[in-house]
Design a protein around this motif. Structure first.
Motif, PDB file in Angstrom:
ATOM      1  N   GLN A 189       0.836  -1.201   0.000  1.00 45.37           N
ATOM      2  CA  GLN A 189       0.000   0.000   0.000  1.00 45.37           C
ATOM      3  C   GLN A 189       0.876   1.258   0.000  1.00 45.37           C
ATOM      4  O   GLN A 189       1.971   1.280   0.565  1.00 45.37           O
ATOM      5  CB  GLN A 189      -0.915   0.001   1.228  1.00 45.37           C
ATOM      6  CG  GLN A 189      -1.905  -1.146   1.248  1.00 45.37           C
ATOM      7  CD  GLN A 189      -2.693  -1.210   2.547  1.00 45.37           C
ATOM      8  OE1 GLN A 189      -2.513  -0.385   3.445  1.00 45.37           O
ATOM      9  NE2 GLN A 189      -3.573  -2.194   2.651  1.00 45.37           N
ATOM     10  N   ASP A 190       0.375   2.305  -0.609  1.00 42.61           N
ATOM     11  CA  ASP A 190       1.098   3.571  -0.686  1.00 42.61           C
ATOM     12  C   ASP A 190       0.822   4.393   0.568  1.00 42.61           C
ATOM     13  O   ASP A 190       0.103   5.395   0.555  1.00 42.61           O
ATOM     14  CB  ASP A 190       0.673   4.345  -1.931  1.00 42.61           C
ATOM     15  CG  ASP A 190       1.454   5.641  -2.111  1.00 42.61           C
ATOM     16  OD1 ASP A 190       2.544   5.769  -1.508  1.00 42.61           O
ATOM     17  OD2 ASP A 190       0.963   6.527  -2.834  1.00 42.61           O
ATOM     18  N   THR A 191       1.402   3.929   1.664  1.00 47.09           N
ATOM     19  CA  THR A 191       1.212   4.609   2.945  1.00 47.09           C
ATOM     20  C   THR A 191       2.342   4.229   3.883  1.00 47.09           C
ATOM     21  O   THR A 191       3.078   3.274   3.612  1.00 47.09           O
ATOM     22  CB  THR A 191      -0.149   4.226   3.571  1.00 47.09           C
ATOM     23  OG1 THR A 191      -0.406   5.069   4.695  1.00 47.09           O
ATOM     24  CG2 THR A 191      -0.157   2.777   4.008  1.00 47.09           C
ATOM     25  N   CYS A 192       2.479   4.987   4.953  1.00 51.02           N
ATOM     26  CA  CYS A 192       3.387   4.606   6.031  1.00 51.02           C
ATOM     27  C   CYS A 192       2.529   4.159   7.203  1.00 51.02           C
ATOM     28  O   CYS A 192       1.790   4.953   7.785  1.00 51.02           O
ATOM     29  CB  CYS A 192       4.276   5.781   6.440  1.00 51.02           C
ATOM     30  SG  CYS A 192       5.427   5.386   7.787  1.00 51.02           S
ATOM     31  N   HIS A 193       2.612   2.880   7.520  1.00 48.76           N
ATOM     32  CA  HIS A 193       1.776   2.322   8.577  1.00 48.76           C
ATOM     33  C   HIS A 193       2.351   2.670   9.947  1.00 48.76           C
ATOM     34  O   HIS A 193       3.514   2.381  10.237  1.00 48.76           O
ATOM     35  CB  HIS A 193       1.693   0.804   8.435  1.00 48.76           C
ATOM     36  CG  HIS A 193       0.965   0.359   7.210  1.00 48.76           C
ATOM     37  ND1 HIS A 193      -0.408   0.295   7.143  1.00 48.76           N
ATOM     38  CD2 HIS A 193       1.426  -0.034   5.991  1.00 48.76           C
ATOM     39  CE1 HIS A 193      -0.773  -0.123   5.946  1.00 48.76           C
ATOM     40  NE2 HIS A 193       0.322  -0.327   5.230  1.00 48.76           N
ATOM     41  N   ALA A 208       2.766  11.753   8.051  1.00 46.57           N
ATOM     42  CA  ALA A 208       2.722  12.215   6.659  1.00 46.57           C
ATOM     43  C   ALA A 208       4.130  12.512   6.137  1.00 46.57           C
ATOM     44  O   ALA A 208       4.446  12.229   4.970  1.00 46.57           O
ATOM     45  CB  ALA A 208       1.845  13.453   6.543  1.00 46.57           C
ATOM     46  N   HIS A 256       5.933   9.214   5.421  1.00 45.86           N
ATOM     47  CA  HIS A 256       5.473   8.671   4.149  1.00 45.86           C
ATOM     48  C   HIS A 256       6.114   9.411   2.989  1.00 45.86           C
ATOM     49  O   HIS A 256       6.567   8.793   2.006  1.00 45.86           O
ATOM     50  CB  HIS A 256       3.946   8.759   4.058  1.00 45.86           C
ATOM     51  CG  HIS A 256       3.391   8.300   2.750  1.00 45.86           C
ATOM     52  ND1 HIS A 256       2.578   9.097   1.968  1.00 45.86           N
ATOM     53  CD2 HIS A 256       3.549   7.140   2.073  1.00 45.86           C
ATOM     54  CE1 HIS A 256       2.254   8.441   0.873  1.00 45.86           C
ATOM     55  NE2 HIS A 256       2.826   7.249   0.907  1.00 45.86           N
ATOM     56  N   SER A 266       7.652   2.840   4.763  1.00 49.00           N
ATOM     57  CA  SER A 266       6.416   2.054   4.737  1.00 49.00           C
ATOM     58  C   SER A 266       5.926   1.712   6.136  1.00 49.00           C
ATOM     59  O   SER A 266       4.738   1.443   6.332  1.00 49.00           O
ATOM     60  CB  SER A 266       6.631   0.751   3.960  1.00 49.00           C
ATOM     61  OG  SER A 266       6.969   1.009   2.619  1.00 49.00           O
TER      62      SER A 266
END
Length: 291
Positions: free
Chosen positions: A13-17, A224, A227, A232
């Motif tokens: 996924q294109d996000t930082c968890h 944010a 990311h 990731s």
């Protein structure tokens, strides 16, 4: 449930968890109950919780994998476990990877510190030679492939602490080789500035993990920003442990003064631990109703 596949899907996924780190089964359950997608068993926090001692290589492989097994049994989200240095030579690393996979972990972290290892944000760290570091990751990847051949699976999180004594360039070079060897996630520990964090992510392939220790060496940036930099995963290894310790000390001091501290309601406490689930299930069995 294939936790390794779930973790791979999350990493795609294109996000930082945001990844709050647990230290026991209860803290892991709370993380899941609050809607987080995954967790990491912090070696620092697990050592403090289980043996009341600092994270300086004092916990044995058997103790660490037992802690991970208890945590994995209590949750249904992916768990990343701290496998330290692999507890010996390359063959020990393979056994470590196999043991954490059997315990139900989605991923295991293997690092290049000299044993006994130390917390990444404390003094006295040293790393092994490149050859030994690469052998550890090669062995971990080989065991991952052997597990897959038998129907199992686990991801390899490869960590380097070379930034401390050898500079950021050496740390990036080591991590790049870890990726070539087949590591699934890369972790360059303790970059000291946002610029260094950007260098790490710009020069390394695949998923990267940031380790955010409040008061530690790495900048505590908003998610944010992490990311945007290219991470990731953002691990917070001490947030829950530090909060719990502060709450316990505050409560103990209040009780000494015969005060009643602000604490979780008993009804909520029972529900979060699992009493309600137990009673709901046990109602199916007449003999259990006597409990």
């Amino acid at each position: 449930m294939n936790h390794a596949k779930t973790l791979r899907d999350l990493l795609a996924q294109d996000t930082c968890h945001i990844m709050p780190c647990c230290f026991d089964a209860l803290s892991a359950k709370l993380i899941q109950q609050e809607g987080y997608d995954l967790t990491f068993m912090s070696g620092f926090a697990a050592s403090a919780s289980r043996i009341g001692a600092p994270d300086l290589g004092l916990m044995s492989y058997a103790e660490v994998v037992d802690q991970a097994r208890n945590i994995a049994d209590a949750i249904s989200i992916p768990l990343i476990a701290d496998g330290d240095t692999g507890y010996g030579n390359a063959m020990n690393v393979r056994r470590t990877v196999a043991g954490f996979a059997k315990a139900g972990c989605a991923s295991v972290m293997i690092e290049d510190q000299l044993a006994p290892k130390r917390c990444g944000h404390t003094p006295g760290k040293a790393v092994v030679s490149r050859d030994e570091a690469f052998d550890r990751i090669r062995a971990a990847v080989d065991e991952r492939e052997a597990l897959r051949a038998r129907g199992g699976d686990i991801l390899i999180l490869a960590r380097t602490d070379a930034r401390h004594d050898h500079g950021l360039g050496e740390a990036i070079d080591r991590a790049a080789m870890f990726a070539e060897l087949g590591a699934d996630i890369l972790f360059v520990e303790a970059p000291k500035t946002e610029a260094e964090m950007r260098d790490v992510c710009a020069n390394l392939p695949g998923p990267k993990m940031a380790n955010i220790v409040e008061g530690g060496a790495t900048p505590d940036l908003p998610n944010a920003a992490l990311h945007d930099i290219g991470y990731s995963l953002a691990a917070y290894p001490l947030s829950l442990m530090a909060s719990a310790m502060q709450a316990m000390v505050t409560t103990l001091r209040a009780m000494r003064d015969d005060a009643r501290p602000n604490q979780m309601d008993f009804t909520d406490l029972r529900a979060r631990i699992g009493f309600n689930d137990y009673y709901e299930t046990s109602d199916q069995y007449a003999s259990s109703k006597r409990d």
